[in-house]
Every structure is written in structure tokens, then in C-alpha cells.
Design a protein around this motif. Structure first.
Motif: not given
Length: 352
Positions: A228-257
Motif C-alpha cells: 500500500v505504501l510503496q507499490p512502485q517498489n515491487f516487480d514479481v511477488i511469489v507467495a503461497s496459496n493463501l498469501f497470494g490470494d489475499i495479496l493479489s486482491d489487495l493489489a487489484a484495489a491499489v490499481a484502482g478497480s
């Protein structure tokens, strides 16, 4: 030479049935210019089918789509059918039977779709979440005892295998080599004492095979804050099933919709068909009202083109999407515009 691909369509429920036709129209439009044609087989697998037949799909459903080149899915879920029934009755069986162990979710702040974060600017926020899609926290191992009693308990086991963690890590590192050469691994090894240290160890081992890629591990709670604070600092995020599920929805909200967010459930070895679907749900509250944003499905169709070996066609779709959003004249309501699903789709097809 013309190429024909067989695509299994599963529109599903709610707005899923409204966003799949725009996606196929875009595929056909860009395909004509590149000598690609598509043959579609549509399946009515959905919560509505469950209500009538008692199952999300028929017993031989997987065999019916096993030989298709790819699967394009709309959305699944409807009031009256519990989410775990719809998920485990359709999506998870497809993902696991077809070894779709990579869930790929690109995230970008696009011009014309303002992020809720003032510091998230177009051209600066552009990363990919690589989610492990076949094991981890979403295992089938566990159960419940003493239902309804004061002593009732539930046990859910997380399953991490060396093969499973290694292959998702390898995919993430290989992807990063074609991007900005940086991987962030989501962990929680300070609190989850067995599976997460194991995850860290295997990811670290695989990093050694990709010396040109920088690896950084972040605890999931701190990573969510930094996303949320520094989304421009990321390139590829690798995560487990649960963590990846939550992070990707959070990231979609960061992108605006979340309406524009795509995903691919990939079998990288191409032994089985991969499945592409927008991240948004079935949205019963707006279903049938011409309000759905078709971009998540259209972007997923672009990913389908990439996966089938047509990156130029896939890029043309995204170029048209970016141009239409940047112009700002025709946007759906979730992006601050007034256009309905049909109007937005017509404008995009004209641009293509």
C-alpha cells in the motif's frame, strides 16, 4: 498460415455471463488480423446448474474440456449456494486436475483509472503476483468433530511440498529475468514455525539457480503494508496459496478497480489446458443491468493469447485498452465513467 484454437467457455454466474461475450469478441477481432481463429464450446457449469442438477459440473466434466487449448471463465458464485460448494465443485477441481499450479495476476496502475493511493502513478506501479495454486493452505486435509457440541473442533492442514514450492519459485525467478530482475517472497516464518521456514529454505535454494535476480523475503503483514505504501517498489511477488490470494486482491484495489484485474491459472508445461478468468466475482447486485466492467475478462483474454503463443496479438489488446482508458471518454461506472458493458465493448472493438 491460419491457426485455430479450441476454447472452453464457462460463463458461470451473474456478470460472468455478461463479460465473456466481450472477451470472445475481442479475441475474434484481434485474431482476424493475426490469422488466428477460435472455436468456442460453451458449458453451463454454474451455481444455477447446481440448483437444478445438484452439482456444479457433470461427473465427466473434466474429460469434456481436457483436450481444449484453453479455458475462459467468467465468474462463479450465487446466493443460496455456499462459496465453498461452488469453489470446490468447479474451480479447484479444474485447477488441480490440470496441474494449474501457477496463478498469475498482473497488476498495473493505468492512466485513466485513478488509484485510491495518491502516490501510485501510471507507469510506475507495474508488478506481478505469482501465487502457488495447487497446495499450501488450501489443502483438503482436515476435518471437523463434535459438530454442534461445546467441544466442537475444526482442523485444517497446510501442505507444502519441496516439488510444489520449487516449481512456483522457479516460475517466479524465470519471469523476473524477463522483467526487472527482482523477486519478493511472502513469508511468515517468525510465527508459522514449520511450513514457512521450509518455504523460505526452498525459495532460497532456487534463487541460487538464478543469480541475476535479487531475492528479498518479507513477512506477510509488513508486505501488505508496503504494498500500500510503496507499490512502485515491487516487480514479481511469489507467495503461497493463501498469501497470494489475499495479496493479489489487495493489489487489484491499489490499481484502482478489481473490475479490471485479470488472472491466469497456468499449467506451464502445457500438458493440460490453462484457465483464464477475471478476478472479480459474480456481483449478483449488478447482474443483468449492463453495468459490469468487461476489462478483467478482456485482459484475461490477452493473457490467454500470450499463453497460446501470440504475444503480439495479446499486446495489441492491452494497447487498445490502455488507449481507451487514457482517452477517458468511454469508461464504466466503477472507473468513474457512465458507459455500460455493451457501450464500452463497442468502443474497444472499434479501436481494435
Amino acid at each position: 498460415m491460419s491457426t485455430t484454437h479450441r476454447i472452453a467457455l464457462i460463463p458461470g454466474d451473474g456478470i460472468g455471463q455478461e463479460v465473456i461475450p466481450p472477451a470472445t469478441a475481442v479475441l475474434d477481432a484481434v485474431g482476424r488480423r493475426h490469422g488466428i481463429s477460435f472455436a468456442y464450446d460453451e458449458f453451463d457449469w454454474s451455481c444455477e446448474r447446481h440448483a437444478h442438477e445438484g452439482a456444479m459440473m457433470p461427473a465427466d466434466g473434466l474429460d469434456r474440456i481436457r483436450t481444449h487449448d484453453a479455458i475462459l471463465l467468467g465468474a462463479v458464485g450465487w446466493p443460496g449456494v455456499p462459496d465453498h460448494v461452488s469453489l470446490w465443485g468447479l474451480l479447484i477441481p479444474i485447477r488441480r486436475a490440470f496441474a494449474q499450479y501457477v496463478n498469475l495476476r498482473p497488476i498495473a496502475v493505468l492512466e485513466g483509472v485513478p488509484s485510491p493511493l495518491s502516490g501510485a502513478r501510471p507507469g510506475e506501479v507495474d508488478f506481478v503476483v505469482v501465487r502457488e495454486n495447487a497446495e499450501g493452505e488450501y489443502s483438503e486435509i482436515g476435518g471437523r468433530m463434535n459438530r454442534g457440541l461445546p467441544s466442537e473442533l475444526a482442523v485444517q492442514e497446510a501442505v507444502f511440498t519441496r516439488a510444489g514450492v520449487a516449481r512456483i519459485a522457479d516460475y517466479a525467478f524465470t519471469l523476473a529475468e524477463s522483467r526487472r530482475k527482482h523477486v519478493t517472497s511472502a513469508t511468515k516464518s517468525n510465527g508459522i514455525v514449520h511450513t514457512m521456514p521450509f518455504w523460505d529454505e526452498v525459495v532460497g535454494e532456487r534463487a541460487a539457480a538464478h543469480p541475476g535476480v535479487e531475492l528479498r523475503s518479507e513477512h506477510i503483514d509488513a508486505l501488505a503494508a508496503k504494498l500500500v505504501l510503496q507499490p512502485q517498489n515491487f516487480d514479481v511477488i511469489v507467495a503461497s496459496n493463501l498469501f497470494g490470494d489475499i495479496l493479489s486482491d489487495l493489489a487489484a484495489a491499489v490499481a484502482g478497480s478489481i473490475g479490471i484485474a485479470p488472472s491466469g491459472n497456468l499449467n506451464p508445461e502445457r500438458e493440460f489446458p490453462s484457465m483464464f478468468e477475471p478476478v472479480h466475482g459474480s456481483a449478483p447486485d449488478i447482474a443483468g443491468k449492463d453495468l459490469a466492467n468487461p476489462l478483467g475478462a478482456i485482459w484475461s483474454a490477452s493473457m490467454l493469447l500470450d499463453h497460446l503463443g501470440h504475444p503480439e496479438a495479446g499486446a495489441e489488446v492491452l494497447d487498445a485498452v490502455r488507449a481507451q482508458l487514457a482517452e477517458g471518454r468511454v469508461r464504466t461506472r466503477d472507473m468513474g465513467g457512465t458507459a455500460g458493458t455493451a457501450e464500452f465493448t463497442r468502443a474497444l472493438l472499434e479501436r481494435l
